[in-house]
Write a protein that holds these residues in place. Structure first.
Motif, short mmCIF file in Angstrom:
data_model
loop_
_atom_site.label_atom_id
_atom_site.label_comp_id
_atom_site.label_asym_id
_atom_site.label_seq_id
_atom_site.Cartn_x
_atom_site.Cartn_y
_atom_site.Cartn_z
N VAL A 26 70.39 30.24 -36.49
CA VAL A 26 71.09 28.95 -36.34
C VAL A 26 72.39 28.99 -37.22
CG1 VAL A 26 70.69 26.70 -36.58
CG2 VAL A 26 68.82 27.89 -36.03
N VAL A 27 73.49 28.65 -36.47
CA VAL A 27 74.80 28.20 -37.31
C VAL A 27 74.85 26.53 -37.10
CG1 VAL A 27 77.41 28.23 -37.21
CG2 VAL A 27 75.97 30.28 -37.05
N ARG A 28 74.98 25.89 -38.40
CA ARG A 28 74.94 24.54 -38.19
C ARG A 28 76.60 23.99 -38.11
NH1 ARG A 28 71.66 26.21 -42.43
NH2 ARG A 28 73.18 26.11 -43.91
N GLY A 29 77.25 24.84 -38.50
CA GLY A 29 78.73 24.34 -38.09
C GLY A 29 79.38 24.53 -36.61
N PRO A 30 80.58 24.01 -36.80
CA PRO A 30 81.15 24.21 -35.00
C PRO A 30 81.02 25.88 -34.71
CG PRO A 30 82.46 22.79 -36.43
CD PRO A 30 81.55 23.35 -37.21
N GLY A 31 80.68 26.00 -33.35
CA GLY A 31 80.71 27.14 -32.75
C GLY A 31 81.39 27.59 -31.63
N GLY A 32 82.38 26.47 -31.30
CA GLY A 32 83.33 26.74 -30.23
C GLY A 32 84.17 27.87 -30.09
N ALA A 33 84.78 28.26 -31.02
CA ALA A 33 85.48 29.08 -31.11
C ALA A 33 84.97 30.56 -30.67
CB ALA A 33 86.25 29.45 -32.72
N ARG A 34 83.79 30.80 -30.77
CA ARG A 34 83.05 31.99 -30.47
C ARG A 34 82.39 31.84 -29.05
NH1 ARG A 34 85.79 32.56 -34.11
NH2 ARG A 34 85.51 33.64 -36.20
N TRP A 35 81.88 30.82 -28.75
CA TRP A 35 81.02 30.49 -27.65
C TRP A 35 81.29 29.49 -26.55
CZ3 TRP A 35 77.17 33.91 -27.28
CH2 TRP A 35 77.02 34.78 -28.45
N GLY A 36 82.63 28.91 -26.83
CA GLY A 36 83.03 28.08 -25.80
C GLY A 36 82.69 26.38 -25.94
N ASP A 37 82.25 25.74 -24.62
CA ASP A 37 81.95 24.37 -24.82
C ASP A 37 80.47 24.21 -25.10
OD1 ASP A 37 81.30 25.87 -22.35
OD2 ASP A 37 80.77 23.88 -21.32
N LYS A 38 80.01 23.03 -25.45
CA LYS A 38 78.48 22.59 -26.01
C LYS A 38 78.13 23.14 -27.32
CE LYS A 38 78.34 20.94 -21.62
NZ LYS A 38 79.58 21.43 -21.09
N ALA A 39 79.14 23.84 -27.89
CA ALA A 39 78.73 24.29 -29.37
C ALA A 39 79.42 23.93 -30.54
CB ALA A 39 79.26 25.84 -29.33
N SER A 40 79.65 22.49 -30.25
CA SER A 40 80.53 21.79 -31.42
C SER A 40 79.85 21.63 -32.75
CB SER A 40 81.03 20.35 -30.83
OG SER A 40 81.53 20.45 -29.66
N GLN A 41 78.64 21.58 -32.43
CA GLN A 41 77.87 21.05 -33.83
C GLN A 41 77.09 22.52 -33.95
OE1 GLN A 41 75.59 17.69 -35.67
NE2 GLN A 41 75.89 16.74 -33.54
N GLY A 42 77.08 23.28 -33.48
CA GLY A 42 76.46 24.56 -33.99
C GLY A 42 75.84 25.34 -32.68
N VAL A 43 74.98 26.51 -33.19
CA VAL A 43 74.60 27.27 -32.24
C VAL A 43 73.22 28.02 -32.65
CG1 VAL A 43 74.88 29.49 -30.70
CG2 VAL A 43 76.78 28.13 -31.71
#
Length: 635
Positions: A154-171
């Motif tokens: 689990v990444v709690r911070g933004p993940g959009g730079a790696r995974w694109g949309d729907k990942a603003s709060q984490g992955v």
């Protein structure tokens, strides 16, 4: 799920198992050999720091070198938690806001809670599950057996730079076991008050000398919580498989698939004698091929098909009445290429595309619609070693989406810096900008534009290990969210609803995680998470704001103790401070595990022991106290 969809899916699953190509075991050197499960006390703090994670950088790297607020639930922690579903397991991840909604469904978010900008992407083995209607429920409807999960990243911070949309709060990445790690036959049975009746199996073997596979299945019947109504339960049936093989030297292939059939009912009455229930049938088939051109040069190709049918039915006075039928089919493919362009520079670039088809039919009104949506993403990550102990990473994702549900170009860049002066210490910092695609919403015969929220994030963290006694992780953040929904208007020409997006929220906080092994047979993990938010220009009489939606303080602890060989004692303690309309609550779980023989173990678990039931979400569903007995046998 319709028969034309179900038959090819099951046929492909069977063909994948039977048609395995012989090859050598592709497992990397970090994998443990097949055999008995890893014990909690055998997992050293050094191994925790060096555990490989994919979720932060879209490629495997040691957690100690990851410049992100990442947490990993490992196999022995999962097994000893007493939790029997992924939704429950996520309660043990520091900083997440997990709330039981209706039976089998959980509201979940990270540092900003669940309101508006709550995008938290869920993956299985690096492949997204998110579709449209079931934003919170879908991965719970799948309900993987605990015995096939290797770890949860689990990444709690933004993940959009790696995974694109729907990942603003984490992955969230659910990593399943490699086939080489799942040989033999294992069966589990559970009986209890809330976990009423569960059964699961996993069977794996080698195919020749070069390939491995396993199949698994699960049947579950669960109580839905408090209060009891006519539709109050959560049932799930699932059947799946995984195949790992090597097609040629340096060319690895993984194919996996799953069919699931779920029932999610309501524990509360919408009106006297009236509840609602969801019936979901679906499945997925995924394939991943990796090519190691040499030690510095790799490629990866992923292809996936995911689909499900859902019937939402009213349940009035013990009689079901069909209300809404919903169907989705999602096809996704991506290719990624990584290479060492110079001694101090590593570059990874990729391209992804997905196509979504949605059918929606309202039975009562006899109306329906179908629409298609296509999205393309270009992503890249450049690692630059500034010195022996410092790594700078620039990453970004540029996406284009068109269709009824979204439109236009969105860009999500970030910059990350990791300093590792020694193997026991990592200090990292990150800054990123995340923006979801804008929305196009049908209203009064026209498509109305709705601007999406944007997030500017700043993060700073440190990981420090003190030998094999103590490990400390401290992550902090500051967020600035703009263009939040704050009102509605009416277009004077068409009469369509317009959307005003002038709201803004600033927030800061962080998470502190301490893992402590004071003696050989005792280990504890304790965490606290804090979020302080300030929302402006949002009408709180119409909208819930992050400053009210997020509990300012969350905390938890897990304690594992092995008093004598073969006996395990475990405790989970969870706390959630009061938030808008929901009282604070405590939760204590206790587990007694006994290794009755080399191949048989027995667990007695009590959950939510602090009170008979407590509210966690805005609906009237309440989590209940429960006890269950579980027997696991390895043949």
């Amino acid at each position: 799920m319709t028969e034309p969809f179900r038959i090819p899916l099951l046929a492909l699953l069977a063909a994948s198992c039977i048609g395995a190509l012989p090859a050598q075991d592709p497992a990397p050197s970090t994998d443990r050999p097949a055999g008995p499960e890893l014990e909690l006390m055998d997992l050293s703090l050094e191994e925790l720091m060096e555990v490989p994670v994919e979720v932060a950088g879209r490629q495997s790297e040691a957690m100690s070198h990851t410049a992100a607020a990442v947490f990993v639930l490992n196999e022995p922690e999962i097994r000893r938690s007493g939790m029997r579903s992924v939704g429950e397991l996520l309660r043990l991840v520091p900083g997440l806001v997990i709330s039981q909604d209706v039976p089998g469904a959980y509201g979940f978010g990270s540092r900003l809670g669940e309101y508006q900008f709550s995008g938290m992407l869920v993956l299985i083995d690096g492949q997204r599950l998110y579709t449209t209607l079931l934003r919170r429920e879908y991965f719970q409807a799948i309900d993987l057996p605990i015995g096939v999960i290797e770890r949860i990243e689990v990444v709690r911070g933004p993940g959009g730079a790696r995974w694109g949309d729907k990942a603003s709060q984490g992955v969230i990445n659910i990593v399943t076991k490699k086939a080489a790690q799942a040989h033999g036959v294992r069966a589990t049975g559970v009986v209890g008050t809330e976990e009423r009746l569960l059964g699961s199996f996993r069977a794996g073997a080698s195919v020749g000398e070069q390939s491995d596979f396993y199949v698994f299945g699960k049947m579950a019947q669960r109580d839905g919580g408090h209060p009891d109504t006519s539709g109050d339960r959560w049932d799930n049936n699932s059947l799946g498989m995984r195949l790992d093989t090597v097609l040629a030297p340096g060319v690895d292939l993984t194919v996996d698939g799953l069919y699931h059939d779920s029932f999610l009912g309501d524990s509360y009455e919408i009106a006297p004698g009236f509840t609602s229930m969801n019936m979901i049938k679906g499945g997925h088939v995924k394939a991943k091929a990796t090519v190691a051109h040499d030690e510095r040069h790799t490629s990866e190709l992923r292809v996936a098909f995911d689909g499900y049918d859902q019937d939402i039915r009213d349940f009035q006075d013990q009689v079901p009445d069909e209300f809404l039928r919903y169907r989705e089919e999602l096809f996704e493919a991506s290719v990624r290429h990584s290479w060492q362009v110079a001694d101090d520079h590593h570059l990874s670039v990729g391209l992804g595309i997905r196509s979504l088809t949605v059918e929606n039919f309202r039975v009562i009104a006899a109306t329906g619609e179908e629409y298609n949506e296509t999205r393309g993403d270009l992503f890249a990550s450049w690692d630059w070693d500034l010195g022996k102990h410092v790594r700078l990473t620039f990453g970004g994702n540029v996406g284009y989406q068109d269709g009824l549900d979204g439109s236009g170009v969105d860009a999500q860049p970030d910059l990350r810096l990791a300093w590792t002066p020694e193997s026991e210490l990592t200090v990292w910092a990150a800054v990123g900008a995340n923006r979801e695609p804008d929305r196009k919403i049908a209203d009064s015969g026209v498509l109305v534009h709705r601007r999406s929220s944007s997030l500017l994030s700043y993060e700073l963290g440190v990981r420090r290990r003190f030998g094999e006694v103590l490990m400390l992780q401290l992550d902090t953040f500051a967020y600035d969210v703009r263009d939040q929904l704050n009102g509605f208007g009416t277009d004077p020409g068409s009469g369509a609803t317009t959307y005003e997006t002038g709201g803004r929220t600033t927030a800061f906080g962080g998470e502190a995680i301490v893992t402590w092994k004071p003696i050989e047979h005792l280990r504890t993990t304790t965490w606290l998470a804090v979020t302080e938010a300030n929302s402006r220009n949002i009408d709180e009489t119409q909208f819930t704001t992050p400053e009210n939606d997020v509990p300012p303080l969350r905390g938890g602890a897990t304690i594992g103790f092995d008093p004598v060989p073969g006996l395990e004692l475990d405790t989970n303690i969870l706390y959630m401070q009061r938030r808008d309309g929901i009282p604070k609550w405590w939760r204590v779980d206790l587990r007694l595990g006994w290794r009755a023989s080399e191949n048989t173990s027995i667990d007695l678990v009590g959950q939510n022991l602090t009170d008979p039931h407590h509210q966690e979400y805005y609906y009237l569903e309440e989590a209940e106290r429960g006890v269950y007995l579980m027997v696991t046998h390895r043949f």
